[in-house]
Design a protein around this motif. Structure first.
Motif, mmCIF file in Angstrom:
data_model
loop_
_atom_site.group_PDB
_atom_site.id
_atom_site.type_symbol
_atom_site.label_atom_id
_atom_site.label_comp_id
_atom_site.label_asym_id
_atom_site.label_seq_id
_atom_site.Cartn_x
_atom_site.Cartn_y
_atom_site.Cartn_z
ATOM 1 N N ASP A 92 0.848 -1.193 0.000
ATOM 2 C CA ASP A 92 0.000 0.000 0.000
ATOM 3 C C ASP A 92 0.880 1.237 0.000
ATOM 4 O O ASP A 92 1.980 1.241 0.542
ATOM 5 C CB ASP A 92 -0.892 -0.001 1.243
ATOM 6 C CG ASP A 92 -1.854 1.177 1.261
ATOM 7 O OD1 ASP A 92 -2.409 1.519 0.194
ATOM 8 O OD2 ASP A 92 -2.033 1.762 2.330
ATOM 9 N N ASP A 93 0.388 2.275 -0.627
ATOM 10 C CA ASP A 93 1.080 3.576 -0.599
ATOM 11 C C ASP A 93 0.110 4.617 -0.059
ATOM 12 O O ASP A 93 -0.448 5.396 -0.776
ATOM 13 C CB ASP A 93 1.611 3.972 -1.975
ATOM 14 C CG ASP A 93 0.525 4.309 -2.975
ATOM 15 O OD1 ASP A 93 -0.559 3.701 -2.898
ATOM 16 O OD2 ASP A 93 0.747 5.180 -3.827
ATOM 17 N N SER A 94 -0.077 4.583 1.230
ATOM 18 C CA SER A 94 -1.014 5.502 1.866
ATOM 19 C C SER A 94 -0.358 6.837 2.160
ATOM 20 O O SER A 94 0.826 6.901 2.454
ATOM 21 C CB SER A 94 -1.545 4.911 3.171
ATOM 22 O OG SER A 94 -2.316 3.771 2.896
ATOM 23 N N GLY A 95 -1.159 7.868 2.102
ATOM 24 C CA GLY A 95 -0.636 9.190 2.384
ATOM 25 C C GLY A 95 -1.624 10.037 3.149
ATOM 26 O O GLY A 95 -2.798 9.705 3.255
ATOM 27 N N ASP A 96 -1.106 11.100 3.689
ATOM 28 C CA ASP A 96 -1.925 12.063 4.408
ATOM 29 C C ASP A 96 -1.596 13.458 3.924
ATOM 30 O O ASP A 96 -0.464 13.743 3.537
ATOM 31 C CB ASP A 96 -1.639 11.988 5.915
ATOM 32 C CG ASP A 96 -2.185 10.716 6.521
ATOM 33 O OD1 ASP A 96 -3.394 10.457 6.365
ATOM 34 O OD2 ASP A 96 -1.399 9.974 7.126
ATOM 35 N N ARG A 97 -2.600 14.316 3.983
ATOM 36 C CA ARG A 97 -2.372 15.720 3.633
ATOM 37 C C ARG A 97 -1.334 16.306 4.567
ATOM 38 O O ARG A 97 -1.274 15.964 5.738
ATOM 39 C CB ARG A 97 -3.652 16.526 3.765
ATOM 40 C CG ARG A 97 -4.654 16.215 2.721
ATOM 41 C CD ARG A 97 -5.837 17.124 2.884
ATOM 42 N NE ARG A 97 -7.037 16.330 2.723
ATOM 43 C CZ ARG A 97 -8.238 16.791 2.841
ATOM 44 N NH1 ARG A 97 -8.434 18.051 3.148
ATOM 45 N NH2 ARG A 97 -9.272 16.014 2.658
ATOM 46 N N LYS A 98 -0.522 17.188 4.041
ATOM 47 C CA LYS A 98 0.505 17.838 4.855
ATOM 48 C C LYS A 98 0.723 19.232 4.322
ATOM 49 O O LYS A 98 1.113 19.414 3.176
ATOM 50 C CB LYS A 98 1.804 17.028 4.793
ATOM 51 C CG LYS A 98 2.926 17.571 5.622
ATOM 52 C CD LYS A 98 2.638 17.421 7.095
ATOM 53 C CE LYS A 98 3.821 17.940 7.895
ATOM 54 N NZ LYS A 98 3.454 18.519 9.132
ATOM 55 N N ASP A 99 0.456 20.227 5.147
ATOM 56 C CA ASP A 99 0.695 21.610 4.760
ATOM 57 C C ASP A 99 2.168 21.944 4.938
ATOM 58 O O ASP A 99 2.859 21.339 5.747
ATOM 59 C CB ASP A 99 -0.148 22.565 5.611
ATOM 60 C CG ASP A 99 -1.640 22.419 5.319
ATOM 61 O OD1 ASP A 99 -1.969 22.101 4.164
ATOM 62 O OD2 ASP A 99 -2.438 22.608 6.242
ATOM 63 N N GLY A 100 2.630 22.912 4.178
ATOM 64 C CA GLY A 100 4.006 23.378 4.324
ATOM 65 C C GLY A 100 4.995 22.544 3.533
ATOM 66 O O GLY A 100 4.635 21.583 2.856
ATOM 67 N N THR A 101 6.257 22.930 3.628
ATOM 68 C CA THR A 101 7.294 22.238 2.880
ATOM 69 C C THR A 101 8.489 21.862 3.763
ATOM 70 O O THR A 101 9.470 21.327 3.272
ATOM 71 C CB THR A 101 7.800 23.123 1.728
ATOM 72 O OG1 THR A 101 8.280 24.356 2.288
ATOM 73 C CG2 THR A 101 6.709 23.403 0.720
ATOM 74 N N ALA A 102 8.441 22.156 5.050
ATOM 75 C CA ALA A 102 9.586 21.924 5.926
ATOM 76 C C ALA A 102 9.776 20.450 6.286
ATOM 77 O O ALA A 102 10.887 20.017 6.554
ATOM 78 C CB ALA A 102 9.447 22.756 7.202
#
Length: 154
Positions: A51-61
């Motif tokens: 699986d290649d699960s992901g989550d939203r993530k704000d920013g770039t740091a």
């Protein structure tokens, strides 16, 4: 971390973030213990699920963040993705390995950088590692591979 002011929580946070332990060695030992038990040992009736699960993530740091396809929302946005393998026989399941996907823009030479790996390359490496650790040589079921093929067909 919730309850960060509580001494027990502080000790746990220190252990997880500062201790000089090797996560791969800990994971390998965990898998050895699972493989020693008849109820959790891999066998020919099981498969490795990818699986290649992901989550939203704000920013770039944060490391590994980039604009990526988010299947459950059917759109591309800033997120962090982890490629994982899990062993299951439909009765028992447990995680085998996980690795973060790092988008090309994090590398000096982008997609042509020797250290850059595509998600299918990460999948292949994790599946090979999981099959190598399993004496029963289970099959591989991959949501990611099917989704990738469908996107290429569009």
């Amino acid at each position: 971390m919730a309850g960060a002011g509580i001494p027990g929580v502080q000790r746990l946070q220190f252990f997880l973030s500062e201790s000089p332990w090797e996560s791969e060695l800990v994971n390998d030992r965990r898998l050895e213990l699972l493989h020693e038990e008849s109820g959790t040992a891999p066998h020919a009736g099981g498969v490795i699920v990818i699986d290649d699960s992901g989550d939203r993530k704000d920013g770039t740091a944060t490391a590994h963040v980039g604009r990526q396809w988010l299947g459950r929302l059917s759109k591309t946005e800033s997120r962090i993705v982890t490629v994982t393998t899990v062993w299951t026989d439909g009765r028992v399941y447990y995680p085998l390995h996980a690795t973060p996907y790092t988008p090309a823009h994090h590398f000096a030479r982008g997609r042509s950088d020797p250290a850059f790996r595509t998600k299918p390359q990460l999948v292949a490496a994790l599946a090979a590692r999981g099959k190598h650790r399993s004496p029963a040589d289970p099959g591989v079921s991959s949501h990611l591979l099917h989704e990738t093929a469908a996107r290429r067909a569009r």
